[in-house]
Design an enzyme around this catalytic site. Structure first.
Site, PDB file in Angstrom:
ATOM      1  N   CYS A  73       0.867  -1.186   0.000  1.00  0.00           N
ATOM      2  CA  CYS A  73       0.000   0.000   0.000  1.00  0.00           C
ATOM      3  C   CYS A  73       0.895   1.223   0.000  1.00  0.00           C
ATOM      4  CB  CYS A  73      -0.930   0.006   1.206  1.00  0.00           C
ATOM      5  SG  CYS A  73      -2.003   1.472   1.267  1.00  0.00           S
ATOM      6  N   GLY A  74       0.905   1.943  -1.119  1.00  0.00           N
ATOM      7  CA  GLY A  74       1.794   3.086  -1.246  1.00  0.00           C
ATOM      8  C   GLY A  74       1.472   4.223  -0.307  1.00  0.00           C
ATOM      9  N   HIS A 153      -2.544  -5.257 -10.306  1.00  0.00           N
ATOM     10  CA  HIS A 153      -3.302  -4.114 -10.840  1.00  0.00           C
ATOM     11  C   HIS A 153      -3.700  -4.381 -12.277  1.00  0.00           C
ATOM     12  CE1 HIS A 153      -2.735  -1.010  -7.699  1.00  0.00           C
ATOM     13  NE2 HIS A 153      -1.712  -1.775  -7.384  1.00  0.00           N
ATOM     14  N   GLU A 202     -10.331  -0.195  -5.289  1.00  0.00           N
ATOM     15  CA  GLU A 202      -9.254  -0.897  -4.603  1.00  0.00           C
ATOM     16  C   GLU A 202      -9.729  -2.249  -4.085  1.00  0.00           C
ATOM     17  OE1 GLU A 202      -5.749   0.095  -1.356  1.00  0.00           O
ATOM     18  OE2 GLU A 202      -7.207   1.636  -1.914  1.00  0.00           O
ATOM     19  N   ARG A 203      -8.940  -3.261  -4.363  1.00  0.00           N
ATOM     20  CA  ARG A 203      -9.230  -4.622  -3.912  1.00  0.00           C
ATOM     21  C   ARG A 203      -9.446  -4.656  -2.397  1.00  0.00           C
ATOM     22  NH1 ARG A 203      -4.362  -9.021  -3.946  1.00  0.00           N
ATOM     23  NH2 ARG A 203      -3.439  -7.200  -2.964  1.00  0.00           N
ATOM     24  N   CYS A 211      -5.052   5.865  -4.268  1.00  0.00           N
ATOM     25  CA  CYS A 211      -4.390   4.567  -4.194  1.00  0.00           C
ATOM     26  C   CYS A 211      -2.971   4.760  -4.705  1.00  0.00           C
ATOM     27  CB  CYS A 211      -5.135   3.522  -5.027  1.00  0.00           C
ATOM     28  SG  CYS A 211      -4.317   1.905  -5.065  1.00  0.00           S
ATOM     29  N   GLY A 214      -1.888   2.099  -7.147  1.00  0.00           N
ATOM     30  CA  GLY A 214      -2.628   2.309  -8.387  1.00  0.00           C
ATOM     31  C   GLY A 214      -2.013   3.431  -9.221  1.00  0.00           C
TER      32      GLY A 214
END
Length: 272
Positions: A73-74, A153, A202-203, A211, A214
């Site tokens: 997770c960025g 992604h 988002e998953r 995201c 993303g």
């Protein structure tokens, strides 16, 4: 037992963060769901656990609001970097990250993207750079791009991201069997080689204001196709990120992180 936590966000993608480096904090899928609940818990897109690491300055574990544990997770990486301070290395399920805190945010080396079908992963061999797949409501003549930036992604380049009903089509694509680990779904409009507008389903979390991974995946896909250049600004509903990437190199993501408040909760009141 009362447990301290920090509430933070990166461009509106919000987190409840527990620091378990000194003392373990027990998190399960059920507990993550309960804490993330915006009505009966604290409320967040992801629950983050910072643990001690034998290979980095800290280990970051990530649970989505639905209780699923994910690789990367960025936005959370920037928040954790800001919380720790300095230039920490961070171990994740998606790989080892290096980062640097700055005033109001952080830069994170997100590692190198992966393009092979089995690295995404996809369920069977196909061209990940132009998936031969179609879903209702999307132009089959504009194939999406699939890649991994530590998590899976799929990126669609469209003329107008606002014209799409992401709340309807996002979960259909996320749960398509072609993506055995589910997938994060990005819809992007390229405004210029230096600017991309993006919305993400988002998953495990649904529609988010931002995201980070993303943004990384979308920028890489656009640069690789010659439609954008390194240092591209990715504009999300919650704000902007800057993504640097050259083919063969790692991705660098730069953007803000915000500390909202510190609190305590009765952890035992939440299910294990």
């Amino acid at each position: 037992m009362r447990q301290r936590f920090d509430k933070m966000h990166g461009l509106g993608n919000d987190f409840v963060i527990f620091d378990a480096r000194a003392q373990p904090v027990a998190i399960s899928p059920a507990r993550a769901r309960a804490v993330a609940d915006r009505h009966t818990g604290i409320g967040c897109d992801q629950l983050i656990l910072i643990e001690a690491s034998t290979v980095a300055d800290a280990r970051m574990r990530i649970w989505n609001a639905d209780g699923s544990e994910v690789e990367s997770c960025g936005n959370a990486a920037r928040c954790v970097t800001m919380l720790i301070g300095g230039t920490p290395t961070i171990e994740t399920l998606g790989g080892l990250l290096s980062s640097a805190a700055s005033a109001g945010g952080a830069s994170v080396d997100m590692g190198a993207p992966r393009f092979d079908w089995d690295a995404v992963p996809l369920a069977y061999p196909m061209d990940a750079a132009a998936l031969p797949l179609a879903w209702d409501g999307l132009d089959p003549l504009i194939p999406p791009v699939a890649l991994s930036v530590g998590n899976p992604h799929v990126v669609f380049f469209v003329d107008d991201i606002e014209a799409l009903d992401l709340a309807t089509i996002g979960p259909v694509i996320e749960h398509d069997p072609v993506f055995p680990e589910r997938v994060n779904v990005s819809f992007a409009t390229i405004e210029s080689p230096d600017r991309i507008r993006l919305r993400v389903w988002e998953r495990g979390a649904g529609l988010t204001l931002a995201c980070g991974t993303g943004a990384c995946a979308t920028a890489v896909a656009a640069i690789r196709a010659g439609r954008a250049r390194s240092g591209v600004t990715v504009a999300l509903p919650g704000g902007d990120l800057v993504i640097d990437w050259q083919p063969g190199d790692a991705i660098t993501m730069t953007g803000p992180a915000r500390h909202v408040f510190t609190g305590e909760l009765e952890l035992d009141a939440f299910p294990t």
